[in-house]
Design an enzyme around this catalytic site. Structure first.
Site, PDB file in Angstrom:
ATOM      1  N   ASP A   1       0.842  -1.186   0.000  1.00 27.49           N
ATOM      2  CA  ASP A   1       0.000   0.000   0.000  1.00 27.49           C
ATOM      3  C   ASP A   1       0.891   1.255   0.000  1.00 27.49           C
ATOM      4  OD1 ASP A   1      -2.412   1.369   0.249  1.00 27.49           O
ATOM      5  OD2 ASP A   1      -2.445   1.236   2.441  1.00 27.49           O
ATOM      6  N   HIS A   2       0.578   2.221  -0.857  1.00 29.90           N
ATOM      7  CA  HIS A   2       1.266   3.523  -0.866  1.00 29.90           C
ATOM      8  C   HIS A   2       2.795   3.469  -0.864  1.00 29.90           C
ATOM      9  CE1 HIS A   2      -2.291   6.051  -0.585  1.00 29.90           C
ATOM     10  NE2 HIS A   2      -2.780   5.175   0.265  1.00 29.90           N
TER      11      HIS A   2
ATOM     12  N   HIS B   1      -8.528   9.111   4.182  1.00 31.81           N
ATOM     13  CA  HIS B   1      -7.903   8.099   5.042  1.00 31.81           C
ATOM     14  C   HIS B   1      -8.299   8.330   6.494  1.00 31.81           C
ATOM     15  CE1 HIS B   1      -4.666   7.667   1.791  1.00 31.81           C
ATOM     16  NE2 HIS B   1      -5.288   6.508   1.848  1.00 31.81           N
ATOM     17  N   GLY B   2      -8.340   7.257   7.266  1.00 31.52           N
ATOM     18  CA  GLY B   2      -8.617   7.390   8.701  1.00 31.52           C
ATOM     19  C   GLY B   2     -10.109   7.365   8.982  1.00 31.52           C
TER      20      GLY B   2
ATOM     21  N   HIS C   1      -9.687   4.159  -1.927  1.00 32.62           N
ATOM     22  CA  HIS C   1      -8.903   4.267  -0.688  1.00 32.62           C
ATOM     23  C   HIS C   1      -9.750   4.932   0.378  1.00 32.62           C
ATOM     24  CE1 HIS C   1      -4.571   3.414  -1.759  1.00 32.62           C
ATOM     25  NE2 HIS C   1      -5.235   3.161  -2.864  1.00 32.62           N
TER      26      HIS C   1
ATOM     27  N   SER D   1     -12.931   3.205   5.032  1.00 35.34           N
ATOM     28  CA  SER D   1     -13.495   3.076   6.382  1.00 35.34           C
ATOM     29  C   SER D   1     -14.448   4.228   6.655  1.00 35.34           C
ATOM     30  CB  SER D   1     -12.380   3.104   7.436  1.00 35.34           C
ATOM     31  OG  SER D   1     -11.605   1.933   7.360  1.00 35.34           O
TER      32      SER D   1
HETATM   33 ZN    ZN Z   1      -4.678   4.768   0.785  1.00 38.86          ZN
END
Ligand code: ZN
Length: 286
Positions: free
Chosen positions: A80-81, A177-178, A207, A210
Site C-alpha cells: 500500500d502507498h 484516510h482514517g 482508498h 473506512s
Molecule cells: Zn490509501
C-alpha cells in the site's frame, strides 16, 4: 492460492463485486482475517503499508505468503502507498504480487514518469501495479493524504492509464484516510465515478473506505470499483477490544486468553465488509 492483482480483479470487475484490501499490522489480525475469509469462501487482499512493514519487518511477509499458498481462497499480497522505486523493489524481493506507487502529490508529468518506471520493473516479474491520480483526503491517519481532496480528472486519468500501462487506478472521488469525525458524513461523487468507468477499462481502487456509508460503497462497486482499502475500521475494533479485555483483566497474560475477543471483533467487521462489497462465496469463481 496466491494471485496477482490483475488476475484477481479481472474476475471481480466482470462479476460486479469488490475485494477488500485489509491493512494488516499484526499476526493476530492476519490470522483473524484469513479465518473469516475462508469461512465466507471469499477472495482477499492482504495489504501492507511501508510504515507497517517498518514495524513488522520483512520476515512477516513469509508468513503472509504461507497463508496464501495454503489457503483455498485467492489471496493477493499488496504493498500500500509505496513512495519510491526502493519501496517497490523491497516489496518485489519479499514476494508481494502487487505494489502501489503513489506519486499523486507530484506533478502529473512526474507521477506519470515514476509510475511508468515502476510498471516496467514490476511487469517484468509478473507483479501488478496500482497508481493514484488526484488526492485522497486525510482524517489524521498515518497513511496521510491531502487536507483538500482533489478529484480525479477524467481526461488526465484516461491519458495516464494508457501511457503507464498500470493494472489498477486509485481514484479520488471523495474519500479520506482514517476515521471521519463524528459530525462529518462523507459523500462519494458517484457521477464522476460513472464517467471514469465509461472511459477507462481497468478496475478502480477506493482508498479510505473506512466509515463511508455502506450504501455508497456498494453503489461504487457497480461502477468499476473492484478493490476497497480498509484499515482504520479493523484496527480500531481490534485495539479497542484489547484495551477493554486487559482493563477488565489486569492480570491476564496468556495470548490464548488475551486475543480471541479482539480477533472476533475483527472477524465481525470482515464479514460485514464482505457483505457490503458482494464478496461472499466469490472464491468459487476462480
Ligand atoms: Zn490509501
Amino acid at each position: 492460492m496466491l494471485y496477482t492483482m490483475k488476475d484477481l480483479l479481472k474476475v471481480a470487475k466482470e462479476n460486479q463485486f469488490a475485494v477488500p484490501a485489509f491493512n494488516i499490522c499484526s499476526y493476530d489480525m492476519m490470522k483473524a482475517i484469513m479465518e473469516e475469509v475462508e469461512a465466507q469462501n471469499a477472495p482477499v487482499i492482504l495489504e501492507i503499508h511501508p510504515d507497517e512493514i517498518a514495524y513488522l519487518n520483512d520476515e512477516f511477509v513469509a508468513a503472509a505468503k504461507d497463508y496464501a499458498h495454503n489457503s483455498k481462497v485467492p489471496v493477493v499480497i499488496h504493498m500500500d502507498h509505496g513512495g519510491s522505486v526502493k519501496d517497490v523493489m523491497r516489496a518485489i524481493r519479499n514476494g508481494y504480487t502487487s505494489v502501489m506507487i503513489d506519486a499523486s502529490t507530484q506533478t502529473f508529468e512526474d507521477n506519470m514518469s515514476l509510475t511508468k518506471e515502476v510498471v516496467k520493473l514490476a511487469h517484468d516479474v509478473n507483479v501488478s501495479v496500482e497508481a493514484e491520480l488526484g488526492t485522497i483526503g486525510n482524517n489524521g491517519s498515518a497513511e496521510g493524504g491531502s487536507a483538500n481532496i482533489i478529484y480525479t480528472d477524467p481526461n488526465q486519468a484516461e491519458e495516464f492509464v494508457k501511457e503507464t500501462g498500470i493494472d489498477t487506478l486509485a481514484v479520488a472521488i471523495g474519500t479520506a484516510h482514517g476515521l471521519y469525525p463524528k459530525d462529518m458524513t462523507p459523500k462519494l461523487n458517484i457521477e464522476l465515478l460513472k464517467e471514469l468507468n465509461e472511459r477507462i477499462d481497468i478496475p478502480f481502487v477506493l482508498h479510505g473506505g473506512s466509515g463511508n456509508p455502506d450504501s455508497e460503497v456498494s453503489e461504487a462497486v457497480k461502477y468499476g470499483v473492484a478493490k476497497v482499502n480498509l484499515s482504520s475500521d479493523l484496527k480500531s475494533v481490534f485495539f479497542d477490544a484489547l484495551r477493554e479485555v486487559l482493563t477488565k483483566n489486569p492480570k491476564m497474560y496468556e495470548p490464548g486468553d488475551v486475543f480471541p475477543e479482539a480477533n472476533d471483533k475483527v472477524k465481525e467487521v470482515v464479514k460485514h465488509k464482505l457483505h457490503v462489497l458482494n464478496t461472499i462465496g466469490k472464491a468459487e469463481l476462480y
